[in-house]
Design an enzyme around this catalytic site. Sequence first.
Site, PDB file in Angstrom:
ATOM      1  CG  ASP A  17      -1.836   1.189   1.288  1.00 46.76           C
ATOM      2  OD1 ASP A  17      -2.472   1.472   0.258  1.00 46.76           O
ATOM      3  OD2 ASP A  17      -1.928   1.865   2.331  1.00 46.76           O
ATOM      4  CB  SER A  18       0.225   4.754  -0.741  1.00 45.86           C
ATOM      5  OG  SER A  18      -0.987   4.837  -0.034  1.00 45.86           O
ATOM      6  CB  CYS A  80      -2.714   0.975  -2.800  1.00 46.05           C
ATOM      7  SG  CYS A  80      -2.881   2.714  -3.139  1.00 46.05           S
ATOM      8  CD  GLU A 159      -0.435   7.187   6.063  1.00 43.21           C
ATOM      9  OE1 GLU A 159       0.675   7.149   6.585  1.00 43.21           O
ATOM     10  OE2 GLU A 159      -0.929   6.224   5.441  1.00 43.21           O
ATOM     11  CB  CYS A 191      -9.400   5.211   0.185  1.00 40.19           C
ATOM     12  SG  CYS A 191      -7.805   5.705   0.846  1.00 40.19           S
ATOM     13  CG  HIS A 193      -5.295   5.528   4.471  1.00 43.25           C
ATOM     14  ND1 HIS A 193      -4.784   4.870   3.380  1.00 43.25           N
ATOM     15  CD2 HIS A 193      -4.222   6.043   5.133  1.00 43.25           C
ATOM     16  CE1 HIS A 193      -3.467   4.984   3.392  1.00 43.25           C
ATOM     17  NE2 HIS A 193      -3.101   5.695   4.432  1.00 43.25           N
TER      18      HIS A 193
HETATM   19  N1  DGL Z   1      -3.896   3.629   0.055  1.00 42.41           N
HETATM   20  C1  DGL Z   1      -4.457   4.530  -0.903  1.00 42.41           C
HETATM   21  C2  DGL Z   1      -5.717   3.986  -1.497  1.00 42.41           C
HETATM   22  O1  DGL Z   1      -6.237   2.979  -1.044  1.00 42.41           O
HETATM   23  C3  DGL Z   1      -4.784   5.853  -0.330  1.00 42.41           C
HETATM   24  C4  DGL Z   1      -3.691   6.644   0.197  1.00 42.41           C
HETATM   25  C5  DGL Z   1      -2.961   7.462  -0.795  1.00 42.41           C
HETATM   26  O2  DGL Z   1      -3.472   8.437  -1.357  1.00 42.41           O
HETATM   27  O3  DGL Z   1      -1.839   7.093  -0.977  1.00 42.41           O
HETATM   28  O4  DGL Z   1      -6.206   4.575  -2.417  1.00 42.41           O
END
Ligand code: DGL
Length: 270
Positions: A17-18, A80, A159, A191, A193
Amino acid sequence: MLIKKVGHVKKPIGIFDSGLGGLTVFKEVRRLLPKEDIVYFGDTARVPYGTKSQETIKRFAGEISSYFKSINVKAVVVACNTVSSLALDEVKKNSKVPVIGVIKPGAIEAAGASKKGKIAVIGTEATVKSKAYETELKKINPYFKVIQKACPLFVPIVEEGWAGKKISFEIAKEYLKDLKKENPETLILGCTHYPMLLKEINSILPDVKIINSAESVAKFLIDELSVEGFLEQKGKGKNYFYVSDAPEKFSKLAFSLLKIKAKKVLIKRF
Ligand code: DGL
Protein backbone atom coordinates in the site's frame (compact mmCIF):
# COMPACT_ATOMS: atom_id res chain seq x y z
CA MET A 1 -7.51 -31.08 0.68
CA LEU A 2 -4.45 -29.95 -1.25
CA ILE A 3 -1.25 -31.87 -0.90
CA LYS A 4 1.86 -29.83 -0.34
CA LYS A 5 4.44 -30.45 -3.02
CA VAL A 6 7.58 -32.36 -2.00
CA GLY A 7 10.51 -29.99 -1.55
CA HIS A 8 8.13 -27.06 -1.38
CA VAL A 9 9.78 -23.94 0.00
CA LYS A 10 7.56 -21.64 2.02
CA LYS A 11 7.07 -18.41 0.10
CA PRO A 12 5.43 -15.29 1.50
CA ILE A 13 2.42 -13.37 0.26
CA GLY A 14 3.33 -9.78 -0.61
CA ILE A 15 0.88 -7.02 0.31
CA PHE A 16 1.56 -3.39 -0.46
CA ASP A 17 0.00 0.00 0.00
CA SER A 18 1.06 3.62 -0.16
CA GLY A 19 1.21 3.71 3.64
CA LEU A 20 -0.41 2.08 6.59
CA GLY A 21 -3.99 1.94 5.25
CA GLY A 22 -3.32 -1.40 3.58
CA LEU A 23 -2.99 -2.89 7.04
CA THR A 24 -6.80 -3.16 6.98
CA VAL A 25 -6.32 -5.70 4.17
CA PHE A 26 -3.31 -7.27 5.90
CA LYS A 27 -5.43 -7.86 9.00
CA GLU A 28 -8.09 -9.79 7.07
CA VAL A 29 -5.50 -11.83 5.15
CA ARG A 30 -3.75 -12.67 8.41
CA ARG A 31 -7.07 -13.64 10.03
CA LEU A 32 -8.16 -15.93 7.19
CA LEU A 33 -4.71 -17.32 6.38
CA PRO A 34 -2.95 -17.87 9.72
CA LYS A 35 -0.38 -20.29 8.28
CA GLU A 36 0.98 -17.98 5.59
CA ASP A 37 4.06 -15.79 5.85
CA ILE A 38 3.21 -12.22 4.84
CA VAL A 39 5.49 -9.39 3.75
CA TYR A 40 3.78 -6.01 4.05
CA PHE A 41 5.28 -2.95 2.38
CA GLY A 42 3.97 0.58 3.06
CA ASP A 43 5.44 3.33 0.93
CA THR A 44 5.43 5.84 3.78
CA ALA A 45 8.08 8.03 2.17
CA ARG A 46 5.89 8.72 -0.86
CA VAL A 47 2.36 8.61 0.56
CA PRO A 48 -0.14 9.90 -0.57
CA TYR A 49 -0.42 8.29 -3.99
CA GLY A 50 -3.95 9.55 -4.51
CA THR A 51 -2.91 13.04 -5.58
CA LYS A 52 -0.23 11.87 -8.03
CA SER A 53 -0.31 11.26 -11.77
CA GLN A 54 -0.91 7.85 -13.32
CA GLU A 55 2.64 7.86 -14.69
CA THR A 56 4.12 8.30 -11.21
CA ILE A 57 1.79 5.73 -9.62
CA LYS A 58 2.78 3.23 -12.33
CA ARG A 59 6.45 3.85 -11.63
CA PHE A 60 6.00 3.29 -7.88
CA ALA A 61 3.90 0.17 -8.50
CA GLY A 62 6.55 -1.16 -10.90
CA GLU A 63 9.32 -0.65 -8.35
CA ILE A 64 7.43 -2.34 -5.53
CA SER A 65 6.34 -5.30 -7.64
CA SER A 66 9.93 -5.80 -8.85
CA TYR A 67 11.01 -5.83 -5.22
CA PHE A 68 8.36 -8.44 -4.39
CA LYS A 69 9.56 -10.51 -7.34
CA SER A 70 13.13 -10.32 -6.04
CA ILE A 71 12.06 -11.75 -2.67
CA ASN A 72 10.06 -14.48 -4.38
CA VAL A 73 6.52 -13.84 -3.17
CA LYS A 74 3.89 -16.35 -4.26
CA ALA A 75 1.13 -13.77 -4.73
CA VAL A 76 0.81 -10.00 -4.72
CA VAL A 77 -2.07 -8.20 -3.05
CA VAL A 78 -2.36 -4.62 -4.22
CA ALA A 79 -4.07 -3.28 -1.10
CA CYS A 80 -4.02 0.29 -2.42
CA ASN A 81 -7.17 1.38 -4.28
CA THR A 82 -5.25 4.04 -6.16
CA VAL A 83 -2.72 1.54 -7.53
CA SER A 84 -5.49 -1.00 -8.18
CA SER A 85 -7.39 1.66 -10.17
CA LEU A 86 -4.51 3.04 -12.20
CA ALA A 87 -1.62 0.59 -12.29
CA LEU A 88 -2.87 -2.97 -11.77
CA ASP A 89 -1.68 -3.92 -15.27
CA GLU A 90 1.77 -2.61 -14.44
CA VAL A 91 1.93 -4.90 -11.40
CA LYS A 92 0.63 -7.86 -13.42
CA LYS A 93 3.17 -7.20 -16.17
CA ASN A 94 5.94 -7.27 -13.55
CA SER A 95 4.79 -10.35 -11.64
CA LYS A 96 4.75 -14.02 -12.60
CA VAL A 97 2.45 -14.85 -9.69
CA PRO A 98 -1.26 -14.13 -9.03
CA VAL A 99 -2.00 -10.43 -8.50
CA ILE A 100 -5.11 -9.39 -6.59
CA GLY A 101 -6.35 -5.81 -6.64
CA VAL A 102 -9.07 -4.37 -4.43
CA ILE A 103 -11.50 -2.93 -7.00
CA LYS A 104 -13.14 -6.07 -8.35
CA PRO A 105 -13.76 -7.74 -4.94
CA GLY A 106 -15.19 -4.46 -3.59
CA ALA A 107 -17.44 -3.96 -6.61
CA ILE A 108 -18.77 -7.53 -6.46
CA GLU A 109 -19.55 -7.19 -2.76
CA ALA A 110 -21.28 -3.83 -3.26
CA ALA A 111 -23.31 -5.15 -6.17
CA GLY A 112 -24.51 -8.06 -4.04
CA ALA A 113 -25.54 -5.72 -1.24
CA SER A 114 -27.37 -3.19 -3.45
CA LYS A 115 -30.96 -4.13 -4.19
CA LYS A 116 -31.99 -0.68 -5.40
CA GLY A 117 -28.76 -0.17 -7.31
CA LYS A 118 -27.70 3.23 -5.99
CA ILE A 119 -24.08 2.91 -4.97
CA ALA A 120 -21.76 5.61 -3.64
CA VAL A 121 -17.98 5.41 -3.86
CA ILE A 122 -15.52 7.49 -1.88
CA GLY A 123 -11.81 7.43 -2.60
CA THR A 124 -8.74 9.44 -3.45
CA GLU A 125 -8.82 11.95 -6.29
CA ALA A 126 -6.95 9.54 -8.55
CA THR A 127 -9.29 6.61 -7.82
CA VAL A 128 -12.41 8.72 -8.34
CA LYS A 129 -11.05 10.24 -11.56
CA SER A 130 -10.21 6.80 -12.94
CA LYS A 131 -13.86 5.66 -12.51
CA ALA A 132 -12.46 2.18 -11.83
CA TYR A 133 -15.29 1.23 -9.44
CA GLU A 134 -17.97 2.59 -11.75
CA THR A 135 -16.54 0.62 -14.67
CA GLU A 136 -16.40 -2.59 -12.63
CA LEU A 137 -19.90 -2.07 -11.19
CA LYS A 138 -21.38 -1.40 -14.61
CA LYS A 139 -19.86 -4.62 -15.92
CA ILE A 140 -22.01 -6.36 -13.31
CA ASN A 141 -25.12 -4.27 -13.96
CA PRO A 142 -25.15 -1.37 -16.46
CA TYR A 143 -28.20 0.10 -14.71
CA PHE A 144 -26.42 0.77 -11.42
CA LYS A 145 -26.36 4.45 -10.49
CA VAL A 146 -22.89 5.23 -9.18
CA ILE A 147 -22.15 8.43 -7.28
CA GLN A 148 -18.54 9.28 -6.49
CA LYS A 149 -16.80 11.66 -4.15
CA ALA A 150 -13.08 12.23 -3.63
CA CYS A 151 -12.09 12.81 0.01
CA PRO A 152 -8.39 13.74 -0.26
CA LEU A 153 -7.96 14.90 3.33
CA PHE A 154 -9.03 11.55 4.80
CA VAL A 155 -5.64 9.95 4.13
CA PRO A 156 -3.48 12.56 5.90
CA ILE A 157 -5.95 12.57 8.81
CA VAL A 158 -5.37 8.84 9.31
CA GLU A 159 -1.62 8.99 8.70
CA GLU A 160 -1.45 11.81 11.23
CA GLY A 161 -3.25 9.70 13.84
CA TRP A 162 -6.23 12.07 13.93
CA ALA A 163 -9.01 9.53 13.39
CA GLY A 164 -11.68 10.01 16.06
CA LYS A 165 -10.79 13.66 16.72
CA LYS A 166 -13.33 16.45 16.36
CA ILE A 167 -11.64 17.81 13.26
CA SER A 168 -12.00 14.51 11.41
CA PHE A 169 -15.77 14.48 12.09
CA GLU A 170 -16.03 18.01 10.72
CA ILE A 171 -14.08 17.16 7.57
CA ALA A 172 -16.21 14.04 7.04
CA LYS A 173 -19.37 16.15 7.35
CA GLU A 174 -18.14 18.55 4.69
CA TYR A 175 -17.10 15.81 2.25
CA LEU A 176 -20.20 13.66 2.68
CA LYS A 177 -22.97 16.27 2.79
CA ASP A 178 -23.77 15.99 -0.94
CA LEU A 179 -23.70 12.20 -0.88
CA LYS A 180 -26.10 12.25 2.06
CA LYS A 181 -28.64 14.18 -0.05
CA GLU A 182 -28.46 11.45 -2.71
CA ASN A 183 -29.38 8.86 -0.08
CA PRO A 184 -27.33 5.94 -1.47
CA GLU A 185 -28.07 2.40 -0.38
CA THR A 186 -24.44 1.27 -0.29
CA LEU A 187 -21.13 3.06 0.19
CA ILE A 188 -17.85 1.60 -1.01
CA LEU A 189 -14.87 2.66 1.07
CA GLY A 190 -12.65 3.00 -1.99
CA CYS A 191 -9.49 3.71 -0.07
CA THR A 192 -7.65 1.49 2.38
CA HIS A 193 -7.42 4.24 4.97
CA TYR A 194 -11.14 4.89 5.18
CA PRO A 195 -12.14 1.92 7.38
CA MET A 196 -10.22 3.75 10.09
CA LEU A 197 -12.71 6.63 9.77
CA LEU A 198 -15.76 4.44 10.13
CA LYS A 199 -17.15 6.33 13.13
CA GLU A 200 -16.91 9.61 11.25
CA ILE A 201 -18.56 8.18 8.13
CA ASN A 202 -21.30 6.42 10.10
CA SER A 203 -22.08 9.60 11.98
CA ILE A 204 -23.01 11.32 8.70
CA LEU A 205 -24.48 8.34 6.83
CA PRO A 206 -25.93 6.12 9.58
CA ASP A 207 -28.27 4.09 7.34
CA VAL A 208 -25.97 3.29 4.46
CA LYS A 209 -24.46 -0.21 4.03
CA ILE A 210 -20.72 0.19 4.22
CA ILE A 211 -18.56 -1.95 1.96
CA ASN A 212 -15.02 -2.49 3.14
CA SER A 213 -13.55 -4.88 0.61
CA ALA A 214 -10.72 -6.14 2.84
CA GLU A 215 -12.45 -9.44 3.61
CA SER A 216 -13.49 -10.03 -0.01
CA VAL A 217 -9.91 -9.38 -1.09
CA ALA A 218 -8.66 -12.00 1.36
CA LYS A 219 -11.23 -14.49 -0.01
CA PHE A 220 -10.17 -13.75 -3.59
CA LEU A 221 -6.59 -14.45 -2.53
CA ILE A 222 -7.58 -17.79 -0.98
CA ASP A 223 -9.28 -18.79 -4.23
CA GLU A 224 -6.22 -17.88 -6.29
CA LEU A 225 -3.81 -19.72 -4.00
CA SER A 226 -6.07 -22.79 -3.88
CA VAL A 227 -6.25 -22.97 -7.65
CA GLU A 228 -2.46 -22.83 -7.86
CA GLY A 229 -2.09 -25.35 -5.01
CA PHE A 230 -0.09 -22.75 -3.11
CA LEU A 231 -1.94 -22.65 0.22
CA GLU A 232 0.21 -23.43 3.24
CA GLN A 233 -0.97 -26.46 5.18
CA LYS A 234 1.22 -26.28 8.27
CA GLY A 235 2.83 -24.01 10.79
CA LYS A 236 2.20 -20.50 12.02
CA GLY A 237 2.68 -17.67 9.55
CA LYS A 238 5.21 -14.92 10.20
CA ASN A 239 4.77 -11.22 9.53
CA TYR A 240 7.47 -9.04 7.97
CA PHE A 241 6.87 -5.30 7.84
CA TYR A 242 8.76 -2.90 5.57
CA VAL A 243 8.27 0.82 5.01
CA SER A 244 10.17 3.40 2.99
CA ASP A 245 10.32 5.89 5.89
CA ALA A 246 9.50 6.48 9.57
CA PRO A 247 9.20 2.88 10.84
CA GLU A 248 8.53 3.94 14.45
CA LYS A 249 5.51 6.01 13.43
CA PHE A 250 4.19 3.12 11.36
CA SER A 251 4.58 0.74 14.25
CA LYS A 252 2.86 3.10 16.68
CA LEU A 253 -0.12 3.78 14.40
CA ALA A 254 -0.48 0.13 13.41
CA PHE A 255 -1.09 -0.65 17.05
CA SER A 256 -3.17 2.37 18.04
CA LEU A 257 -5.47 2.18 15.00
CA LEU A 258 -5.69 -1.54 14.30
CA LYS A 259 -4.11 -3.33 17.28
CA ILE A 260 -1.52 -4.83 14.97
CA LYS A 261 1.76 -5.56 16.72
CA ALA A 262 4.47 -4.55 14.27
CA LYS A 263 7.41 -4.33 16.64
CA LYS A 264 10.10 -4.89 14.05
CA VAL A 265 9.60 -2.63 11.04
CA LEU A 266 12.48 -2.43 8.56
CA ILE A 267 13.26 0.20 5.98
CA LYS A 268 13.18 -0.53 2.26
CA ARG A 269 13.98 2.45 0.05
CA PHE A 270 13.67 2.79 -3.71
N1 DGL B 1 -3.90 3.63 0.06
C1 DGL B 1 -4.46 4.53 -0.90
C2 DGL B 1 -5.72 3.99 -1.50
O1 DGL B 1 -6.24 2.98 -1.04
C3 DGL B 1 -4.78 5.85 -0.33
C4 DGL B 1 -3.69 6.64 0.20
C5 DGL B 1 -2.96 7.46 -0.79
O2 DGL B 1 -3.47 8.44 -1.36
O3 DGL B 1 -1.84 7.09 -0.98
O4 DGL B 1 -6.21 4.57 -2.42
